[in-house]
Design a protein around this motif. Structure first.
Motif, PDB file in Angstrom:
ATOM      1  N   UNK A  56     -56.030 -48.796 -51.375  1.00  0.00           N
ATOM      2  CA  UNK A  56     -55.504 -49.917 -51.712  1.00  0.00           C
ATOM      3  C   UNK A  56     -56.569 -51.175 -51.609  1.00  0.00           C
ATOM      4  N   UNK A  57     -57.334 -50.960 -50.873  1.00  0.00           N
ATOM      5  CA  UNK A  57     -58.448 -52.132 -50.606  1.00  0.00           C
ATOM      6  C   UNK A  57     -59.261 -52.270 -51.767  1.00  0.00           C
ATOM      7  N   UNK A  58     -59.708 -50.938 -52.300  1.00  0.00           N
ATOM      8  CA  UNK A  58     -60.571 -50.899 -53.426  1.00  0.00           C
ATOM      9  C   UNK A  58     -59.800 -51.357 -54.550  1.00  0.00           C
ATOM     10  N   UNK A  59     -58.742 -51.140 -54.991  1.00  0.00           N
ATOM     11  CA  UNK A  59     -57.745 -51.707 -55.830  1.00  0.00           C
ATOM     12  C   UNK A  59     -58.134 -53.135 -56.139  1.00  0.00           C
ATOM     13  N   UNK A  60     -57.478 -53.689 -54.712  1.00  0.00           N
ATOM     14  CA  UNK A  60     -57.701 -55.099 -54.528  1.00  0.00           C
ATOM     15  C   UNK A  60     -58.876 -55.769 -54.676  1.00  0.00           C
ATOM     16  N   UNK A  61     -59.908 -55.192 -54.440  1.00  0.00           N
ATOM     17  CA  UNK A  61     -61.327 -55.699 -54.663  1.00  0.00           C
ATOM     18  C   UNK A  61     -61.363 -55.707 -56.141  1.00  0.00           C
ATOM     19  N   UNK A  62     -61.194 -54.578 -56.941  1.00  0.00           N
ATOM     20  CA  UNK A  62     -61.718 -54.469 -58.308  1.00  0.00           C
ATOM     21  C   UNK A  62     -60.983 -55.314 -59.044  1.00  0.00           C
ATOM     22  N   UNK A  63     -59.444 -55.598 -58.784  1.00  0.00           N
ATOM     23  CA  UNK A  63     -58.824 -56.606 -59.223  1.00  0.00           C
ATOM     24  C   UNK A  63     -59.434 -58.081 -59.083  1.00  0.00           C
ATOM     25  N   UNK A  64     -59.541 -58.237 -57.719  1.00  0.00           N
ATOM     26  CA  UNK A  64     -60.000 -59.495 -57.368  1.00  0.00           C
ATOM     27  C   UNK A  64     -61.556 -60.087 -58.011  1.00  0.00           C
ATOM     28  N   UNK A  65     -62.464 -59.174 -57.841  1.00  0.00           N
ATOM     29  CA  UNK A  65     -63.739 -59.230 -58.742  1.00  0.00           C
ATOM     30  C   UNK A  65     -63.620 -59.444 -59.962  1.00  0.00           C
ATOM     31  N   UNK A  66     -62.813 -58.623 -60.761  1.00  0.00           N
ATOM     32  CA  UNK A  66     -62.766 -58.857 -62.254  1.00  0.00           C
ATOM     33  C   UNK A  66     -61.924 -60.342 -62.585  1.00  0.00           C
ATOM     34  N   UNK A  67     -60.972 -60.765 -61.761  1.00  0.00           N
ATOM     35  CA  UNK A  67     -60.163 -61.955 -61.912  1.00  0.00           C
ATOM     36  C   UNK A  67     -61.349 -63.190 -61.717  1.00  0.00           C
ATOM     37  N   UNK A  68     -62.164 -63.033 -60.795  1.00  0.00           N
ATOM     38  CA  UNK A  68     -63.206 -64.216 -60.587  1.00  0.00           C
ATOM     39  C   UNK A  68     -64.197 -64.050 -61.613  1.00  0.00           C
ATOM     40  N   UNK A  69     -64.825 -62.949 -62.047  1.00  0.00           N
ATOM     41  CA  UNK A  69     -65.806 -62.862 -63.119  1.00  0.00           C
ATOM     42  C   UNK A  69     -65.099 -63.461 -64.358  1.00  0.00           C
ATOM     43  N   UNK A  70     -63.984 -63.161 -64.660  1.00  0.00           N
ATOM     44  CA  UNK A  70     -63.258 -63.648 -65.977  1.00  0.00           C
ATOM     45  C   UNK A  70     -63.197 -65.148 -65.884  1.00  0.00           C
ATOM     46  N   UNK A  71     -62.725 -65.683 -64.922  1.00  0.00           N
ATOM     47  CA  UNK A  71     -62.728 -67.383 -64.808  1.00  0.00           C
ATOM     48  C   UNK A  71     -63.761 -67.868 -64.879  1.00  0.00           C
ATOM     49  N   UNK A  72     -64.775 -67.423 -64.426  1.00  0.00           N
ATOM     50  CA  UNK A  72     -66.389 -67.858 -64.468  1.00  0.00           C
ATOM     51  C   UNK A  72     -66.985 -67.750 -65.623  1.00  0.00           C
ATOM     52  N   UNK A  73     -66.779 -66.618 -66.311  1.00  0.00           N
ATOM     53  CA  UNK A  73     -67.658 -66.008 -67.591  1.00  0.00           C
ATOM     54  C   UNK A  73     -66.783 -67.100 -68.517  1.00  0.00           C
ATOM     55  N   UNK A  74     -65.522 -66.873 -68.642  1.00  0.00           N
ATOM     56  CA  UNK A  74     -64.838 -67.931 -69.903  1.00  0.00           C
ATOM     57  C   UNK A  74     -64.694 -69.265 -69.608  1.00  0.00           C
ATOM     58  N   UNK A  75     -64.814 -69.618 -68.313  1.00  0.00           N
ATOM     59  CA  UNK A  75     -64.818 -71.226 -68.115  1.00  0.00           C
ATOM     60  C   UNK A  75     -66.257 -71.585 -68.443  1.00  0.00           C
ATOM     61  N   UNK A  76     -67.415 -71.040 -68.144  1.00  0.00           N
ATOM     62  CA  UNK A  76     -68.766 -71.454 -68.348  1.00  0.00           C
ATOM     63  C   UNK A  76     -68.742 -71.446 -69.979  1.00  0.00           C
ATOM     64  N   UNK A  77     -68.151 -70.155 -70.407  1.00  0.00           N
ATOM     65  CA  UNK A  77     -68.498 -70.138 -71.869  1.00  0.00           C
ATOM     66  C   UNK A  77     -67.696 -71.029 -72.738  1.00  0.00           C
ATOM     67  N   UNK A  78     -66.786 -71.473 -72.250  1.00  0.00           N
ATOM     68  CA  UNK A  78     -66.022 -72.550 -72.978  1.00  0.00           C
ATOM     69  C   UNK A  78     -66.846 -73.895 -73.070  1.00  0.00           C
TER      70      UNK A  78
END
Length: 553
Positions: A56-78
């Protein structure tokens, strides 16, 4: 001359039979892996995964890092895409846009080494921060390093998707905004945002999916208990803990997560790069104000440095290594031969599979009787290229590892399994390269070839091959480059079973021989660059055809 119906069917049968063979081969390869995963574990595999607090901890980190990476990548790309669209006369704009294609085809290990050289403890960034008096430097490892690496690889992808959408805005919109005296904020609100809002969901979903299935970057920058994703946890469960039950539970969990994400992506509008992001000029009046030009210039300069510095670091560090000594070593020669052999085989398989899928779907599309069977067959062929997303490479490798382990033949079959996994991984890219050229060619020559009554062999030799050989070569080069830089499948089977250049680089990094790793990374990068140059003529031809036909997709 109208061809007889039986002759038309005789022409279609080879293409349809080829599509069926491709479908059976891919389904069989994936089916063996899934069968090995599910054998005797249907009742509690997934439930036990959710019951395990570590999982469960691994799943939480997987989704959390993907969420943060997406926000940063898409926000900066915008911000970067808007600045590029506003400044068509920015010095070096075309080269910056072309530079953004490099990380998408760059082996992940090479980019990781470059990022370590820039953001690592002894990197340029920390040296500058130390000079400024900052006591605690940036740590490239852990969540911070994972986010930086994901932004490095995904920011260019999201930027190109958004810029491609902005370049399709009619020129009259910009003239109207100038005549009404729109400020940059008003221009963004009323013109840019409605266009980008249709692209951002698909781009964000794609980036999120890539971050969820990321393996090599997390293995290098994370990997500890507090920074482990599902794919890395599968690798650790088999290679270090040798806990097949946990590996199976994690693999089923990964399939569930990727399946849910793919289902969500199917509901979002697709974001596509049409190939027009190469410096096309159009009238923009909102970017001529001095403050706006200054802000956009600084932003684009920072974006360029963020991409150029790691790549330059790889070259500089690689040249400092003793390349002659590295090339003369038996370990390098064996790894290089294995990598090239696996890459060539995987590239050929992926290109042939892609051609079979595209040809079969084209024949089905031209069939007058579109019955349920034809539609189901076409949908099944279209879904083949998505299997690598639904069943990631780590899951496939785990399944085949478990299938071969009772036979005690992992070492002898490892090269063949890795080749198959790499071919399946490259299949979506080969389809994307080949399909536009194939459709355009068949639209131009299909009726003429039928009226001439050419056999299948004659059509392939005299009509298809002279035109499609460059797209085929491009697809082969891209597939080989992807296979050369892959570490996922090789890491699971281990260097004692199969040694490739990425595996050798990772081993040198693990033994703190960073200079050798940098030199090997430079050699791998040069090989991938040569492959890119080999495939470049087909890319330019496809791009030119698209520009000549604005309605082409």
């Amino acid at each position: 001359m109208i061809r007889p119906l039986h002759q038309s069917r005789r022409q279609r049968l080879p293409a349809l039979a080829g599509g069926l063979v491709v479908l059976l081969v891919v389904a069989g390869f994936v089916g063996v892996a899934l069968a090995a995963l599910l054998a005797g574990r249907l009742s509690g595999g997934l439930l036990s995964a959710f019951a395990d607090p570590v999982v469960r901890s691994v799943l939480s980190f997987t989704l959390w890092q993907a969420f943060l990476s997406t926000i940063l990548s898409v926000g900066l790309a915008l911000a970067v895409a808007s600045a590029l669209a506003r400044q068509p006369d920015f010095p070096g704009r075309i080269w910056l846009i072309r530079l953004m294609a490099v990380p998408m085809g760059l082996p992940v290990l090479i980019g990781a080494l470059g990022l370590i050289g820039i953001f690592g403890r002894s990197g340029i960034v920390n040296d500058v921060l130390t000079e400024l008096g900052l006591a605690q430097p940036i740590s490239i490892y852990g969540l911070t390093g994972i986010l930086i690496a994901h932004v490095f690889f995904n920011l260019p992808l999201a930027t190109r998707l958004m810029l491609s959408a902005l370049e399709r805005v009619p020129a009259e919109y910009w003239r109207m905004s100038a005549s009404l005296g729109f400020s940059p904020l008003s221009t963004f609100r009323f013109i840019e945002w409605p266009v980008l809002a249709r692209v951002i969901p698909g781009a964000a979903g794609l980036v999120f999916m890539l971050c969820v299935t990321s393996f090599t970057l997390v293995l290098i920058f994370g990997g500890g208990p507090a920074a482990t994703t599902i794919e890395v946890a599968i690798y650790q469960a088999l290679r270090f803990d040798f806990n097949p039950e946990r590996a199976v539970s994690l693999a089923l969990l990964q399939i569930t997560v990727t399946g849910m994400i793919l289902a969500g992506l199917s509901l979002l509008p697709a974001a596509s790069d049409t190939g027009l992001t190469s410096g096309r000029r159009f009238p923009r009046f909102d970017g001529r104000r001095p403050l706006v030009r200054l802000a956009d210039g600084l932003l684009l300069l920072l974006a360029a440095l963020f991409l150029i510095l790691p790549l330059g670091q790889v070259v500089v560090s690689g040249l400092q290594a003793d390349l002659a000594r590295l090339v003369s070593q038996a370990a390098f020669q064996q790894a290089a031969l294995t990598s090239l052999g696996v890459a060539l085989a995987a590239g050929l398989i992926a290109t042939l599979l892609a051609y079979g899928v595209i040809a079969a779907r084209a024949e089905i599309a031209t069939t007058r009787a579109q019955n349920t069977g034809n539609r189901v067959f076409s949908l099944a062929l279209a879904s083949i290229s998505s299997l690598v997303l639904l069943v990631p490479t780590s899951v496939l490798a785990t399944g085949w590892f478990l299938a071969l382990r009772p036979r005690g033949e992992i070492a002898s079959f490892a090269p063949f399994v890795v080749t198959g996994i790499n071919a399946l991984m490259a299949l979506p890219f080969a389809v994307r390269v080949l399909e536009p050229a194939f459709r355009e060619h068949r639209a131009r020559t299909g009726r003429l070839a039928e009226s001439l009554g050419l056999s299948v062999a004659q059509r392939l030799r005299r009509v298809d091959w002279p035109v499609l050989k460059r797209p085929l070569l491009t697809a082969l080069a891209f597939a080989m480059a992807l296979s050369l830089g892959d570490l996922g499948a090789v890491a699971l089977f281990g260097s004692e079973n199969i040694s490739t250049l990425p595996a050798l680089i990772y081993a040198r990094m693990g033994s703190y021989r960073s200079t050798d790793a940098d030199g090997l990374a430079l050699i791998l990068g040069v090989i991938c660059l040569v492959l890119a140059l080999i495939g470049a003529p087909g890319t330019r031809e496809t791009t030119n055809n698209r520009r000549e036909r604005p309605d082409a997709r």
